[in-house]
Each structure stands twice: as structure tokens, then as C-alpha cells.
Design a protein around this motif. Structure first.
Motif, PDB file in Angstrom:
ATOM      1  N   ILE A  69       0.904  -1.158  -0.038  1.00  0.00           N
ATOM      2  CA  ILE A  69       0.181   0.013  -0.032  1.00  0.00           C
ATOM      3  C   ILE A  69       0.872   1.230  -0.001  1.00  0.00           C
ATOM      4  O   ILE A  69       1.836   1.272   0.720  1.00  0.00           O
ATOM      5  N   ARG A  70       0.523   2.447  -0.706  1.00  0.00           N
ATOM      6  CA  ARG A  70       1.107   3.426  -0.763  1.00  0.00           C
ATOM      7  C   ARG A  70       0.170   4.641  -0.504  1.00  0.00           C
ATOM      8  O   ARG A  70      -0.850   4.673  -1.326  1.00  0.00           O
ATOM      9  N   ILE A  71       0.521   5.632   0.475  1.00  0.00           N
ATOM     10  CA  ILE A  71      -0.471   6.732   0.757  1.00  0.00           C
ATOM     11  C   ILE A  71       0.219   7.883  -0.260  1.00  0.00           C
ATOM     12  O   ILE A  71       1.291   7.950  -0.384  1.00  0.00           O
ATOM     13  N   CYS A  72      -0.907   8.437  -1.143  1.00  0.00           N
ATOM     14  CA  CYS A  72      -0.524   9.042  -2.228  1.00  0.00           C
ATOM     15  C   CYS A  72      -1.372  10.371  -2.294  1.00  0.00           C
ATOM     16  O   CYS A  72      -2.180  10.576  -1.608  1.00  0.00           O
ATOM     17  N   LYS A  73      -0.664  10.956  -3.284  1.00  0.00           N
ATOM     18  CA  LYS A  73      -1.742  12.307  -3.681  1.00  0.00           C
ATOM     19  C   LYS A  73      -2.396  11.910  -5.040  1.00  0.00           C
ATOM     20  O   LYS A  73      -1.933  11.297  -5.823  1.00  0.00           O
ATOM     21  N   GLN A  74      -3.378  12.729  -5.201  1.00  0.00           N
ATOM     22  CA  GLN A  74      -4.025  12.670  -6.593  1.00  0.00           C
ATOM     23  C   GLN A  74      -3.229  13.027  -7.756  1.00  0.00           C
ATOM     24  O   GLN A  74      -2.735  14.200  -7.501  1.00  0.00           O
ATOM     25  N   ALA A  75      -2.928  12.413  -8.831  1.00  0.00           N
ATOM     26  CA  ALA A  75      -2.158  12.878  -9.796  1.00  0.00           C
ATOM     27  C   ALA A  75      -3.142  13.696 -10.621  1.00  0.00           C
ATOM     28  O   ALA A  75      -4.323  13.544 -10.866  1.00  0.00           O
ATOM     29  N   TYR A  76      -2.340  14.820 -11.426  1.00  0.00           N
ATOM     30  CA  TYR A  76      -3.064  15.737 -12.200  1.00  0.00           C
ATOM     31  C   TYR A  76      -3.100  14.924 -13.753  1.00  0.00           C
ATOM     32  O   TYR A  76      -2.084  14.962 -14.397  1.00  0.00           O
ATOM     33  N   ALA A  77      -4.240  14.655 -14.102  1.00  0.00           N
ATOM     34  CA  ALA A  77      -4.408  13.556 -15.326  1.00  0.00           C
ATOM     35  C   ALA A  77      -6.157  13.842 -15.569  1.00  0.00           C
ATOM     36  O   ALA A  77      -6.567  14.297 -14.802  1.00  0.00           O
ATOM     37  N   LYS A  78      -6.178  14.002 -17.009  1.00  0.00           N
ATOM     38  CA  LYS A  78      -7.383  14.120 -17.533  1.00  0.00           C
ATOM     39  C   LYS A  78      -7.610  13.028 -18.858  1.00  0.00           C
ATOM     40  O   LYS A  78      -6.762  12.590 -19.305  1.00  0.00           O
ATOM     41  N   ASN A 103      -1.792  11.225 -18.441  1.00  0.00           N
ATOM     42  CA  ASN A 103      -1.457  11.792 -17.198  1.00  0.00           C
ATOM     43  C   ASN A 103       0.029  12.712 -17.430  1.00  0.00           C
ATOM     44  O   ASN A 103       0.773  12.496 -18.107  1.00  0.00           O
ATOM     45  N   PHE A 104      -0.354  13.967 -16.771  1.00  0.00           N
ATOM     46  CA  PHE A 104       0.387  15.106 -16.699  1.00  0.00           C
ATOM     47  C   PHE A 104       1.354  15.237 -15.655  1.00  0.00           C
ATOM     48  O   PHE A 104       2.354  15.962 -15.838  1.00  0.00           O
ATOM     49  N   ASP A 105       1.283  14.334 -14.739  1.00  0.00           N
ATOM     50  CA  ASP A 105       1.950  14.369 -13.584  1.00  0.00           C
ATOM     51  C   ASP A 105       2.940  13.337 -13.361  1.00  0.00           C
ATOM     52  O   ASP A 105       2.526  12.051 -13.193  1.00  0.00           O
ATOM     53  N   LYS A 106       4.129  13.535 -13.439  1.00  0.00           N
ATOM     54  CA  LYS A 106       5.202  12.573 -13.406  1.00  0.00           C
ATOM     55  C   LYS A 106       6.030  12.241 -12.178  1.00  0.00           C
ATOM     56  O   LYS A 106       6.938  11.672 -12.089  1.00  0.00           O
ATOM     57  N   ALA A 107       5.248  12.766 -10.990  1.00  0.00           N
ATOM     58  CA  ALA A 107       5.826  12.670  -9.809  1.00  0.00           C
ATOM     59  C   ALA A 107       5.588  11.232  -9.524  1.00  0.00           C
ATOM     60  O   ALA A 107       4.626  10.460  -9.709  1.00  0.00           O
ATOM     61  N   ASP A 138       4.885  10.309  -6.232  1.00  0.00           N
ATOM     62  CA  ASP A 138       3.849  10.062  -4.982  1.00  0.00           C
ATOM     63  C   ASP A 138       2.427  10.242  -5.488  1.00  0.00           C
ATOM     64  O   ASP A 138       1.619  10.502  -4.485  1.00  0.00           O
ATOM     65  N   THR A 139       1.977   9.836  -6.651  1.00  0.00           N
ATOM     66  CA  THR A 139       0.880   9.998  -6.903  1.00  0.00           C
ATOM     67  C   THR A 139       0.112   8.560  -7.044  1.00  0.00           C
ATOM     68  O   THR A 139       0.886   7.532  -7.270  1.00  0.00           O
ATOM     69  N   ASP A 140      -1.055   8.564  -7.166  1.00  0.00           N
ATOM     70  CA  ASP A 140      -1.930   7.450  -7.236  1.00  0.00           C
ATOM     71  C   ASP A 140      -1.617   6.610  -8.451  1.00  0.00           C
ATOM     72  O   ASP A 140      -1.388   5.450  -8.610  1.00  0.00           O
ATOM     73  N   VAL A 141      -1.539   7.462  -9.694  1.00  0.00           N
ATOM     74  CA  VAL A 141      -1.190   6.862 -11.041  1.00  0.00           C
ATOM     75  C   VAL A 141       0.200   6.195 -10.965  1.00  0.00           C
ATOM     76  O   VAL A 141       0.187   4.890 -11.608  1.00  0.00           O
ATOM     77  N   TRP A 142       1.132   6.787 -10.412  1.00  0.00           N
ATOM     78  CA  TRP A 142       2.509   6.162 -10.348  1.00  0.00           C
ATOM     79  C   TRP A 142       2.460   4.753  -9.578  1.00  0.00           C
ATOM     80  O   TRP A 142       3.092   3.773  -9.897  1.00  0.00           O
ATOM     81  N   ALA A 143       1.722   5.087  -8.470  1.00  0.00           N
ATOM     82  CA  ALA A 143       1.828   3.851  -7.405  1.00  0.00           C
ATOM     83  C   ALA A 143       1.125   2.639  -8.350  1.00  0.00           C
ATOM     84  O   ALA A 143       1.522   1.544  -8.276  1.00  0.00           O
ATOM     85  N   LEU A 144      -0.021   2.996  -8.890  1.00  0.00           N
ATOM     86  CA  LEU A 144      -0.734   1.767  -9.600  1.00  0.00           C
ATOM     87  C   LEU A 144      -0.003   1.124 -10.714  1.00  0.00           C
ATOM     88  O   LEU A 144       0.149   0.095 -10.959  1.00  0.00           O
ATOM     89  N   ASN A 145       0.648   2.011 -11.671  1.00  0.00           N
ATOM     90  CA  ASN A 145       1.576   1.558 -12.592  1.00  0.00           C
ATOM     91  C   ASN A 145       2.793   0.891 -12.121  1.00  0.00           C
ATOM     92  O   ASN A 145       3.363   0.055 -12.935  1.00  0.00           O
ATOM     93  N   HIS A 146       3.008   1.087 -10.872  1.00  0.00           N
ATOM     94  CA  HIS A 146       4.311   0.305 -10.274  1.00  0.00           C
ATOM     95  C   HIS A 146       3.703  -0.783  -9.306  1.00  0.00           C
ATOM     96  O   HIS A 146       4.677  -1.254  -8.613  1.00  0.00           O
TER      97      HIS A 146
END
Length: 272
Positions: free
Chosen positions: A198-207, A232-236, A238-246
Motif C-alpha cells: 500500500i502507498r499513501i499518495c496524492k491525486q495525480a494531475y491527469a484527465k 497523465n500530466f503528473d510525473k511525480a 508520489d501520485t496514485d497513477v504512479w503507484a498503480l503503474n508500479h
């Protein structure tokens, strides 16, 4: 002697209350017969007294809609063995409102929503009926969480989702949470032994880069079908998109206060 007896009775009563099972309200937006809600109930059924109130038909993408101008109906169903359950003709948010006011006649200790068929990460949280039900619970001072599996298939494998939904609910029950807590939990479509945790994340800026396909019906009338690509415009990292992709389960604490506090402070200075 009378005082001692009264004190002893009070202590006994207090002890009895601490042993009561928490009341857990289960809702969703895919409908009361969806595999996702069945798997969520299965994951947590021994953690408390479970009550299900869910839409009688799919309500995906309803956001925070409520029913106005039409009657709402509740039908008791036997969809979950040994568990009180109702099908509601309204939206996911209607389900929460009716559950509190007409089914439970009290606020549950926890509200959990899902498991949604498909992602509710990033901007999806705005449109999601699953998450709007959880947000409505938090507005009503009920800590809540929405769960989503990154698989739209009706035949999706919920094994990993069940495992991590249970883990999150256990953590919530064992933590002194603020009454307005809302967690947006997304689970990758992977076997349980491939999920890294589990990763505690921020919401990615994506649309969604959206498009409307224009077609004609058999009578020659135009209609439009919404389509689009998730960008996905957010390459950080600590985002939810990054966590799920990894390979991680993403947990994003969200809130219903939409105030932009930084801009508020800026405008107070500039516009004074």
C-alpha cells in the motif's frame, strides 16, 4: 452500598459497549448484484455488523447526484447470506442518505463503497458514483473509503482487491480517524502476490482528452458517443497513477472542502 452497586453496573455497561461490533455500511455504484460489492462484503463480513444499501441498477459516472422530484424506493433483497441488504432506486448518494435515515436510524461506524469495476484514480474521483457515496458519508460525519479495481470486466478477479480492501478496513477500524475521513483506494489488476503493498499518495494531475463520435441512428438522426484517452500530466512518484503503474495499491485521502486556500490568501491581498 447503593453507590458501589450503581458504579459497578455503569462499568459493566461501558464494558459491554466496547465489545459491540462496529456497524459497517456497504454501498456501491455498479448495483446491488455486481460482483464487486459481493467481494467487498465477503472481505469484511466478520469485521462488524454489515448492512448493504446499493442501487438497483448500475449508476456509474453519477458523481454526487441526488434524486429530486421522483420517489425513492427500497426493496429488501436476499443477495448476501445472513446480511441485511436493500436495493435502492436512487443514486449512490441517495443510498447513503436513506441508509442512515430509514434503514439504520443511526450513523454507522464506517461506510465503505465498491468494489468498483474500473479505476477511480486521479480526476476520476470527481465523476465517480463510488467515491461520491463515500464523500457523502464523510459529510454525514462517517469515516469512509471507496475501493476500485483496475478491471472493468464483469468477470474480473477480485482476489487481490478483497485482500487489500480488508487490510484497509482493519486499519481504519484500529485508527482514531477524523469523522470526515475519506480514502480513495485503487487496486491494480494483479495477482495478490504481485502487488507490492500500500502507498499513501496524492491525486495525480491527469484527465481525459475527450472526443465525441458522431453517428446516425436507423432513422437518420444524429447521436454522439463519448470516448477519450486518459492522459497523465503528473510525473511525480508520489501520485496514485504512479503507484498503480508500479504495482502498489494507492490510498489517497480526499476531502469535500473545495476551497483553494493558497489562492484565497493571494486574492485577499491582491483584491483588498
Amino acid at each position: 452500598m447503593a453507590t458501589k452497586k450503581k458504579t459497578a453496573t455503569k462499568k459493566k455497561s461501558s464494558t459491554a459497549r466496547t465489545k459491540e461490533k462496529p456497524v459497517i455500511l456497504v454501498v456501491n455504484d455498479d448495483g446491488v448484484t455486481a460482483p464487486g460489492i459481493r467481494n467487498l462484503v465477503e472481505a469484511v463480513k466478520d469485521l462488524g455488523t454489515i448492512v448493504v444499501v446499493a442501487p438497483d441498477k448500475p449508476q456509474s459516472g453519477m458523481g454526487h447526484a441526488i434524486t429530486i422530484g421522483h420517489p425513492l424506493r427500497l426493496l429488501k433483497v436476499d443477495s448476501f447470506e445472513g446480511i441485511e441488504a436493500y436495493a435502492c432506486t436512487g443514486t449512490p448518494v441517495d443510498c447513503v442518505k436513506l441508509a442512515v435515515d430509514k434503514v439504520l436510524h443511526r450513523k454507522p461506524d464506517l461506510c465503505i463503497s465498491g468494489i468498483n469495476h474500473g479505476a477511480n484514480h486521479s480526476i476520476n474521483v470527481i465523476y465517480s458514483g463510488t467515491m461520491s457515496a463515500a464523500v457523502e458519508a464523510a459529510i454525514e460525519n462517517i469515516p469512509s473509503a471507496g475501493f476500485s479495481l483496475l478491471d472493468h470486466s464483469i468477470e474480473a478477479d477480485f482476489t487481490g482487491a478483497r485482500k487489500y480492501a480488508r487490510e484497509v478496513v482493519q486499519k481504519m477500524l484500529n485508527t482514531r480517524l477524523d469523522k470526515h475521513t475519506v480514502l480513495n483506494v485503487n487496486i491494480p489488476n494483479l495477482p495478490p502476490d504481485h502487488i507490492k503493498g500500500i502507498r499513501i499518495c496524492k491525486q495525480a494531475y491527469a484527465k481525459y482528452e475527450e472526443d465525441f463520435i458522431e453517428r446516425q441512428d436507423p432513422h437518420g438522426r444524429h447521436y454522439y458517443w463519448l470516448t477519450g484517452e486518459f492522459v497523465n500530466f503528473d510525473k511525480a512518484k508520489d501520485t496514485d497513477v504512479w503507484a498503480l503503474n508500479h504495482g502498489y495499491v494507492s490510498v489517497v485521502p480526499v476531502q469535500f472542502d473545495l476551497t483553494h486556500y493558497e489562492l484565497k490568501a493571494k486574492l485577499e491581498k491582491q483584491w483588498s
